[in-house]
Every structure is written in C-alpha cells, then in structure tokens.
Design a protein around this motif. Structure first.
Motif, PDB file in Angstrom:
ATOM      1  N   TRP A 250      -8.096 -45.491  -9.855  1.00 32.90           N
ATOM      2  CA  TRP A 250      -8.852 -44.886 -10.942  1.00 32.90           C
ATOM      3  C   TRP A 250     -10.321 -44.796 -10.564  1.00 32.90           C
ATOM      4  O   TRP A 250     -10.851 -45.725  -9.950  1.00 32.90           O
ATOM      5  CB  TRP A 250      -8.777 -45.752 -12.200  1.00 32.90           C
ATOM      6  CG  TRP A 250      -7.566 -45.613 -13.033  1.00 32.90           C
ATOM      7  CD1 TRP A 250      -7.451 -44.878 -14.175  1.00 32.90           C
ATOM      8  CD2 TRP A 250      -6.298 -46.244 -12.848  1.00 32.90           C
ATOM      9  NE1 TRP A 250      -6.179 -45.016 -14.702  1.00 32.90           N
ATOM     10  CE2 TRP A 250      -5.454 -45.847 -13.906  1.00 32.90           C
ATOM     11  CE3 TRP A 250      -5.782 -47.107 -11.879  1.00 32.90           C
ATOM     12  CZ2 TRP A 250      -4.144 -46.283 -14.027  1.00 32.90           C
ATOM     13  CZ3 TRP A 250      -4.480 -47.539 -11.994  1.00 32.90           C
ATOM     14  CH2 TRP A 250      -3.672 -47.126 -13.056  1.00 32.90           C
TER      15      TRP A 250
ATOM     16  N   ASN B 239       1.913 -44.930  -0.773  1.00 26.43           N
ATOM     17  CA  ASN B 239       1.100 -44.636  -1.964  1.00 26.43           C
ATOM     18  C   ASN B 239       1.423 -45.567  -3.125  1.00 26.43           C
ATOM     19  O   ASN B 239       1.525 -45.137  -4.278  1.00 26.43           O
ATOM     20  CB  ASN B 239       1.257 -43.170  -2.372  1.00 26.43           C
ATOM     21  CG  ASN B 239       0.644 -42.243  -1.363  1.00 26.43           C
ATOM     22  OD1 ASN B 239      -0.486 -42.440  -0.945  1.00 26.43           O
ATOM     23  ND2 ASN B 239       1.389 -41.233  -0.945  1.00 26.43           N
TER      24      ASN B 239
ATOM     25  N   CYS C  33      -5.730 -40.752  -8.035  1.00 30.08           N
ATOM     26  CA  CYS C  33      -5.117 -40.649  -6.711  1.00 30.08           C
ATOM     27  C   CYS C  33      -4.333 -41.918  -6.409  1.00 30.08           C
ATOM     28  O   CYS C  33      -4.342 -42.868  -7.190  1.00 30.08           O
ATOM     29  CB  CYS C  33      -6.157 -40.372  -5.625  1.00 30.08           C
ATOM     30  SG  CYS C  33      -7.368 -41.651  -5.338  1.00 30.08           S
ATOM     31  N   THR C  34      -3.646 -41.893  -5.297  1.00 29.90           N
ATOM     32  CA  THR C  34      -2.892 -43.052  -4.849  1.00 29.90           C
ATOM     33  C   THR C  34      -3.315 -43.380  -3.426  1.00 29.90           C
ATOM     34  O   THR C  34      -3.942 -42.566  -2.756  1.00 29.90           O
ATOM     35  CB  THR C  34      -1.368 -42.787  -4.890  1.00 29.90           C
ATOM     36  OG1 THR C  34      -1.077 -41.649  -4.065  1.00 29.90           O
ATOM     37  CG2 THR C  34      -0.890 -42.535  -6.300  1.00 29.90           C
TER      38      THR C  34
ATOM     39  N   TRP D  51      -0.480 -47.985  -4.293  1.00 30.09           N
ATOM     40  CA  TRP D  51      -1.659 -48.323  -5.086  1.00 30.09           C
ATOM     41  C   TRP D  51      -2.055 -47.110  -5.913  1.00 30.09           C
ATOM     42  O   TRP D  51      -2.156 -46.003  -5.401  1.00 30.09           O
ATOM     43  CB  TRP D  51      -2.829 -48.698  -4.180  1.00 30.09           C
ATOM     44  CG  TRP D  51      -2.644 -49.993  -3.468  1.00 30.09           C
ATOM     45  CD1 TRP D  51      -2.098 -50.176  -2.226  1.00 30.09           C
ATOM     46  CD2 TRP D  51      -2.993 -51.285  -3.938  1.00 30.09           C
ATOM     47  NE1 TRP D  51      -2.096 -51.500  -1.904  1.00 30.09           N
ATOM     48  CE2 TRP D  51      -2.642 -52.212  -2.946  1.00 30.09           C
ATOM     49  CE3 TRP D  51      -3.574 -51.760  -5.100  1.00 30.09           C
ATOM     50  CZ2 TRP D  51      -2.850 -53.573  -3.071  1.00 30.09           C
ATOM     51  CZ3 TRP D  51      -3.787 -53.122  -5.245  1.00 30.09           C
ATOM     52  CH2 TRP D  51      -3.430 -54.006  -4.235  1.00 30.09           C
ATOM     53  N   LYS D  52      -2.319 -47.319  -7.206  1.00 31.22           N
ATOM     54  CA  LYS D  52      -2.883 -46.280  -8.061  1.00 31.22           C
ATOM     55  C   LYS D  52      -4.384 -46.528  -8.106  1.00 31.22           C
ATOM     56  O   LYS D  52      -4.833 -47.680  -8.204  1.00 31.22           O
ATOM     57  CB  LYS D  52      -2.293 -46.342  -9.460  1.00 31.22           C
ATOM     58  CG  LYS D  52      -0.830 -45.965  -9.476  1.00 31.22           C
ATOM     59  CD  LYS D  52      -0.269 -46.020 -10.879  1.00 31.22           C
ATOM     60  CE  LYS D  52       1.201 -45.632 -10.860  1.00 31.22           C
ATOM     61  NZ  LYS D  52       1.801 -45.743 -12.198  1.00 31.22           N
TER      62      LYS D  52
ATOM     63  N   GLU E  23       6.220 -51.111 -11.332  1.00 31.24           N
ATOM     64  CA  GLU E  23       6.260 -49.663 -11.119  1.00 31.24           C
ATOM     65  C   GLU E  23       7.190 -49.277  -9.961  1.00 31.24           C
ATOM     66  O   GLU E  23       7.559 -48.114  -9.833  1.00 31.24           O
ATOM     67  CB  GLU E  23       4.854 -49.127 -10.841  1.00 31.24           C
ATOM     68  CG  GLU E  23       3.907 -49.253 -12.020  1.00 31.24           C
ATOM     69  CD  GLU E  23       4.255 -48.303 -13.153  1.00 31.24           C
ATOM     70  OE1 GLU E  23       4.625 -47.152 -12.882  1.00 31.24           O
ATOM     71  OE2 GLU E  23       4.167 -48.736 -14.318  1.00 31.24           O
TER      72      GLU E  23
ATOM     73  N   TRP F 237      -8.468 -50.141  -7.901  1.00 27.27           N
ATOM     74  CA  TRP F 237      -7.164 -50.096  -7.250  1.00 27.27           C
ATOM     75  C   TRP F 237      -6.206 -51.025  -7.985  1.00 27.27           C
ATOM     76  O   TRP F 237      -6.524 -52.184  -8.214  1.00 27.27           O
ATOM     77  CB  TRP F 237      -7.291 -50.570  -5.818  1.00 27.27           C
ATOM     78  CG  TRP F 237      -8.194 -49.757  -4.943  1.00 27.27           C
ATOM     79  CD1 TRP F 237      -9.543 -49.583  -5.083  1.00 27.27           C
ATOM     80  CD2 TRP F 237      -7.811 -49.016  -3.792  1.00 27.27           C
ATOM     81  NE1 TRP F 237     -10.019 -48.788  -4.073  1.00 27.27           N
ATOM     82  CE2 TRP F 237      -8.981 -48.425  -3.265  1.00 27.27           C
ATOM     83  CE3 TRP F 237      -6.595 -48.818  -3.145  1.00 27.27           C
ATOM     84  CZ2 TRP F 237      -8.966 -47.626  -2.127  1.00 27.27           C
ATOM     85  CZ3 TRP F 237      -6.573 -48.030  -2.004  1.00 27.27           C
ATOM     86  CH2 TRP F 237      -7.742 -47.441  -1.503  1.00 27.27           C
TER      87      TRP F 237
ATOM     88  N   ARG G 264       9.519 -45.370  -9.473  1.00 27.70           N
ATOM     89  CA  ARG G 264       9.119 -44.318  -8.526  1.00 27.70           C
ATOM     90  C   ARG G 264      10.123 -43.174  -8.543  1.00 27.70           C
ATOM     91  O   ARG G 264      11.321 -43.395  -8.607  1.00 27.70           O
ATOM     92  CB  ARG G 264       9.021 -44.890  -7.113  1.00 27.70           C
ATOM     93  CG  ARG G 264       7.901 -45.876  -6.935  1.00 27.70           C
ATOM     94  CD  ARG G 264       7.978 -46.648  -5.620  1.00 27.70           C
ATOM     95  NE  ARG G 264       8.429 -45.877  -4.500  1.00 27.70           N
ATOM     96  CZ  ARG G 264       7.630 -45.274  -3.609  1.00 27.70           C
ATOM     97  NH1 ARG G 264       6.338 -45.378  -3.737  1.00 27.70           N
ATOM     98  NH2 ARG G 264       8.118 -44.579  -2.610  1.00 27.70           N
TER      99      ARG G 264
ATOM    100  N   ASP H 214      -5.870 -42.058 -17.132  1.00 28.09           N
ATOM    101  CA  ASP H 214      -4.961 -41.747 -16.028  1.00 28.09           C
ATOM    102  C   ASP H 214      -5.633 -41.945 -14.676  1.00 28.09           C
ATOM    103  O   ASP H 214      -6.826 -41.667 -14.515  1.00 28.09           O
ATOM    104  CB  ASP H 214      -4.466 -40.305 -16.138  1.00 28.09           C
ATOM    105  CG  ASP H 214      -3.648 -40.069 -17.392  1.00 28.09           C
ATOM    106  OD1 ASP H 214      -2.845 -40.953 -17.752  1.00 28.09           O
ATOM    107  OD2 ASP H 214      -3.817 -39.006 -18.019  1.00 28.09           O
ATOM    108  N   TYR H 215      -4.845 -42.401 -13.712  1.00 27.68           N
ATOM    109  CA  TYR H 215      -5.362 -42.553 -12.354  1.00 27.68           C
ATOM    110  C   TYR H 215      -5.520 -41.181 -11.717  1.00 27.68           C
ATOM    111  O   TYR H 215      -4.904 -40.203 -12.141  1.00 27.68           O
ATOM    112  CB  TYR H 215      -4.468 -43.472 -11.515  1.00 27.68           C
ATOM    113  CG  TYR H 215      -3.066 -42.986 -11.265  1.00 27.68           C
ATOM    114  CD1 TYR H 215      -2.751 -42.283 -10.115  1.00 27.68           C
ATOM    115  CD2 TYR H 215      -2.043 -43.228 -12.185  1.00 27.68           C
ATOM    116  CE1 TYR H 215      -1.463 -41.840  -9.876  1.00 27.68           C
ATOM    117  CE2 TYR H 215      -0.752 -42.795 -11.958  1.00 27.68           C
ATOM    118  CZ  TYR H 215      -0.470 -42.100 -10.797  1.00 27.68           C
ATOM    119  OH  TYR H 215       0.812 -41.658 -10.569  1.00 27.68           O
TER     120      TYR H 215
END
Length: 117
Positions: free
Chosen positions: A28, A23, A17-18, A25-26, A48, A42, A52, A14-15
């Motif tokens: 990791w 936001n 932050c964004t 971009w996810k 996606e 990134w 949202r 799981d990522y």
C-alpha cells in the motif's frame, strides 16, 4: 491492516501493487501521520494463501512453513538494517517493522513506485 498501522500512517483501502516471491506481499502507498513522509506499507497475511486465484495453497502446514520463512527473512532484514541505519545495502530503506502476529507481518519502507518481482 491493523491498528498499529492506522495509528501511524494514512493509507488507502486497497493495495496498489504486489511484491516478493510469487507476489505474496501486498503493498500500500502510505503517508506518515507524524511527518507527512510518503512510504510503502508491505503486508503478508498467511490466511490469504488459500484465497489466491492462481495456485491457492490450502495445506495449513505449508502455509505455516511459508509464514515461518517470511518471518525468518524479515528477522534477517532487521539485523542488516539495524547495523546499517535502516539501509538494506542501498537497495531499500526500511522505516520500521510495525506488526508481527501469528498470521500477519507488516513493515514500512521508503516509498516505492513499482516492484521488480
């Protein structure tokens, strides 16, 4: 994330932050398999946009426009970092552009701990 990332970096499922405008971009946390260096991975996936929770973007032409803008911005960053040894004017150290496809863009930077977006 794709195979190109998995070959070079260890990253959790799981990522964490964004970032970026809205936001989109996810991000990791990752670690280079080559040298153990901590990095941030990134990922922008245009598929996606329609998933949202807030303001989903379902129009395919708008999704493609956003994707093309992201690609253009990344190409501009590539030019800057190529001429400045990976350093984006002291803001963020880019390691590499890992993947570009018809729907996904992935790049790797120095480790970040938060996003200012």
């Amino acid at each position: 994330m794709g195979n190109a990332i998995a070959k070079k970096y260890d990253a959790p499922k799981d990522y964490t932050c964004t970032g970026g405008h809205l936001n989109l971009w996810k991000i990791w946390p990752g670690k280079s398999k080559e040298n153990g260096q901590e990095v941030s991975i990134w990922v922008f996936d245009k598929n996606e946009l329609s998933k949202r929770k807030v303001n989903p973007i379902n129009d395919k032409s708008i999704q493609e426009q956003i994707f093309q803008i992201m690609k253009k911005d990344l190409n501009n960053i590539k030019e800057i970092t190529t001429s400045s040894n990976g350093n984006c004017n002291g803001i963020l150290q880019f390691k590499e552009i890992v993947e570009e496809s018809s729907s996904v863009i992935v790049f790797v930077t120095e480790k970040i701990v938060c996003s200012l977006s």
